[in-house]
Design a protein around this motif. Structure first.
Motif, PDB file in Angstrom:
ATOM      1  N   THR A  20      27.081  42.095  44.754  1.00 54.96           N
ATOM      2  CA  THR A  20      28.111  41.596  45.664  1.00 54.96           C
ATOM      3  C   THR A  20      27.799  40.193  46.173  1.00 54.96           C
ATOM      4  O   THR A  20      28.648  39.318  46.139  1.00 54.96           O
ATOM      5  CB  THR A  20      28.274  42.559  46.860  1.00 54.96           C
ATOM      6  OG1 THR A  20      28.761  43.798  46.355  1.00 54.96           O
ATOM      7  CG2 THR A  20      29.265  42.024  47.881  1.00 54.96           C
ATOM      8  N   TYR A  48      37.018  38.447  39.223  1.00 56.61           N
ATOM      9  CA  TYR A  48      36.491  39.630  38.545  1.00 56.61           C
ATOM     10  C   TYR A  48      36.588  39.396  37.049  1.00 56.61           C
ATOM     11  O   TYR A  48      37.484  38.705  36.563  1.00 56.61           O
ATOM     12  CB  TYR A  48      37.273  40.881  38.951  1.00 56.61           C
ATOM     13  CG  TYR A  48      37.009  41.289  40.371  1.00 56.61           C
ATOM     14  CD1 TYR A  48      35.768  41.798  40.739  1.00 56.61           C
ATOM     15  CD2 TYR A  48      37.987  41.159  41.348  1.00 56.61           C
ATOM     16  CE1 TYR A  48      35.507  42.158  42.047  1.00 56.61           C
ATOM     17  CE2 TYR A  48      37.731  41.531  42.662  1.00 56.61           C
ATOM     18  CZ  TYR A  48      36.488  42.025  43.004  1.00 56.61           C
ATOM     19  OH  TYR A  48      36.232  42.377  44.299  1.00 56.61           O
ATOM     20  N   TYR A  54      42.107  43.744  41.443  1.00 53.96           N
ATOM     21  CA  TYR A  54      41.461  44.271  42.641  1.00 53.96           C
ATOM     22  C   TYR A  54      41.801  43.352  43.802  1.00 53.96           C
ATOM     23  O   TYR A  54      41.802  42.140  43.670  1.00 53.96           O
ATOM     24  CB  TYR A  54      39.938  44.309  42.496  1.00 53.96           C
ATOM     25  CG  TYR A  54      39.453  45.134  41.331  1.00 53.96           C
ATOM     26  CD1 TYR A  54      39.685  46.502  41.291  1.00 53.96           C
ATOM     27  CD2 TYR A  54      38.776  44.541  40.278  1.00 53.96           C
ATOM     28  CE1 TYR A  54      39.228  47.261  40.226  1.00 53.96           C
ATOM     29  CE2 TYR A  54      38.318  45.296  39.216  1.00 53.96           C
ATOM     30  CZ  TYR A  54      38.544  46.649  39.190  1.00 53.96           C
ATOM     31  OH  TYR A  54      38.097  47.396  38.148  1.00 53.96           O
ATOM     32  N   GLY A  55      42.063  43.915  44.936  1.00 51.57           N
ATOM     33  CA  GLY A  55      42.294  43.104  46.128  1.00 51.57           C
ATOM     34  C   GLY A  55      40.968  42.676  46.720  1.00 51.57           C
ATOM     35  O   GLY A  55      40.017  43.448  46.759  1.00 51.57           O
ATOM     36  N   PHE A  56      40.895  41.426  47.155  1.00 50.36           N
ATOM     37  CA  PHE A  56      39.679  40.932  47.794  1.00 50.36           C
ATOM     38  C   PHE A  56      39.646  41.429  49.231  1.00 50.36           C
ATOM     39  O   PHE A  56      40.583  41.242  49.982  1.00 50.36           O
ATOM     40  CB  PHE A  56      39.637  39.403  47.829  1.00 50.36           C
ATOM     41  CG  PHE A  56      39.570  38.767  46.472  1.00 50.36           C
ATOM     42  CD1 PHE A  56      38.738  39.267  45.496  1.00 50.36           C
ATOM     43  CD2 PHE A  56      40.327  37.654  46.189  1.00 50.36           C
ATOM     44  CE1 PHE A  56      38.667  38.681  44.250  1.00 50.36           C
ATOM     45  CE2 PHE A  56      40.265  37.050  44.944  1.00 50.36           C
ATOM     46  CZ  PHE A  56      39.433  37.567  43.967  1.00 50.36           C
ATOM     47  N   GLY A  57      38.545  42.069  49.618  1.00 52.04           N
ATOM     48  CA  GLY A  57      38.370  42.428  51.010  1.00 52.04           C
ATOM     49  C   GLY A  57      37.763  41.261  51.766  1.00 52.04           C
ATOM     50  O   GLY A  57      38.210  40.892  52.845  1.00 52.04           O
ATOM     51  N   ARG A  78      33.594  40.811  47.953  1.00 50.22           N
ATOM     52  CA  ARG A  78      33.625  42.242  48.273  1.00 50.22           C
ATOM     53  C   ARG A  78      35.049  42.762  48.282  1.00 50.22           C
ATOM     54  O   ARG A  78      35.969  42.082  48.709  1.00 50.22           O
ATOM     55  CB  ARG A  78      33.034  42.486  49.668  1.00 50.22           C
ATOM     56  CG  ARG A  78      31.584  42.211  49.777  1.00 50.22           C
ATOM     57  CD  ARG A  78      31.090  42.643  51.142  1.00 50.22           C
ATOM     58  NE  ARG A  78      29.726  42.243  51.341  1.00 50.22           N
ATOM     59  CZ  ARG A  78      29.348  41.192  52.070  1.00 50.22           C
ATOM     60  NH1 ARG A  78      30.243  40.450  52.660  1.00 50.22           N
ATOM     61  NH2 ARG A  78      28.082  40.905  52.196  1.00 50.22           N
ATOM     62  N   ASP A  79      35.193  43.986  47.842  1.00 51.24           N
ATOM     63  CA  ASP A  79      36.443  44.716  48.019  1.00 51.24           C
ATOM     64  C   ASP A  79      36.046  46.052  48.648  1.00 51.24           C
ATOM     65  O   ASP A  79      35.178  46.074  49.504  1.00 51.24           O
ATOM     66  CB  ASP A  79      37.221  44.853  46.708  1.00 51.24           C
ATOM     67  CG  ASP A  79      36.375  45.440  45.595  1.00 51.24           C
ATOM     68  OD1 ASP A  79      35.307  46.003  45.885  1.00 51.24           O
ATOM     69  OD2 ASP A  79      36.769  45.338  44.433  1.00 51.24           O
ATOM     70  N   ASP A  80      36.612  47.140  48.219  1.00 47.53           N
ATOM     71  CA  ASP A  80      36.248  48.420  48.820  1.00 47.53           C
ATOM     72  C   ASP A  80      34.994  49.040  48.206  1.00 47.53           C
ATOM     73  O   ASP A  80      34.571  50.106  48.575  1.00 47.53           O
ATOM     74  CB  ASP A  80      37.418  49.403  48.731  1.00 47.53           C
ATOM     75  CG  ASP A  80      37.824  49.684  47.298  1.00 47.53           C
ATOM     76  OD1 ASP A  80      37.419  48.918  46.397  1.00 47.53           O
ATOM     77  OD2 ASP A  80      38.547  50.652  47.073  1.00 47.53           O
ATOM     78  N   ARG A  85      31.748  46.120  41.069  1.00 45.86           N
ATOM     79  CA  ARG A  85      32.646  45.395  40.155  1.00 45.86           C
ATOM     80  C   ARG A  85      32.048  44.050  39.773  1.00 45.86           C
ATOM     81  O   ARG A  85      31.616  43.278  40.617  1.00 45.86           O
ATOM     82  CB  ARG A  85      34.005  45.217  40.824  1.00 45.86           C
ATOM     83  CG  ARG A  85      34.647  46.572  41.060  1.00 45.86           C
ATOM     84  CD  ARG A  85      36.093  46.450  41.437  1.00 45.86           C
ATOM     85  NE  ARG A  85      36.696  47.764  41.465  1.00 45.86           N
ATOM     86  CZ  ARG A  85      37.214  48.310  42.559  1.00 45.86           C
ATOM     87  NH1 ARG A  85      37.236  47.647  43.687  1.00 45.86           N
ATOM     88  NH2 ARG A  85      37.736  49.512  42.501  1.00 45.86           N
TER      89      ARG A  85
END
Length: 102
Positions: A20, A48, A54-57, A78-80, A85
């Protein structure tokens, strides 16, 4: 008062990895008489490596001067999921070198 004595562009490349948060250091070559330096973020591209969306957190990008001969970039994507990933990217900066006017 300080006087600018030179500049240098730097590019930090982050290859594919699932970690990460990653850090990269670069050696830089200061001009003669450089006493201090700063680095400014001039751009970044992080993505990615697969085709899924994927949504970015959180996206964190930091650049810093370690000395007049080394700089560092840190990127966290980071995402969830943490360390799950794969991502890659580049961070670009401009180093400005200074010396005292006295």
């Amino acid at each position: 008062m300080e006087i600018v004595v030179g500049t240098q562009n730097v590019t930090f490349t982050f290859g594919p990895s699932k970690t990460t948060e990653r850090m990269s250091q670069k050696a830089i070559v200061p001009p003669d008489h450089a006493e201090t330096a700063i680095i400014m973020l001039t751009g970044f591209e992080v993505n990615y490596t697969d085709d899924d969306q994927y949504g970015f957190g959180k996206l964190k990008t930091d650049v810093m001067v370690l000395s007049t001969e080394a700089v560092q970039a840190t990127v966290a994507l980071r995402d969830d999921k943490t360390n799950d990933r794969e991502w890659e990217g580049q961070v670009k900066g401009l180093v400005v070198f200074f010396r005292s006017s006295e």
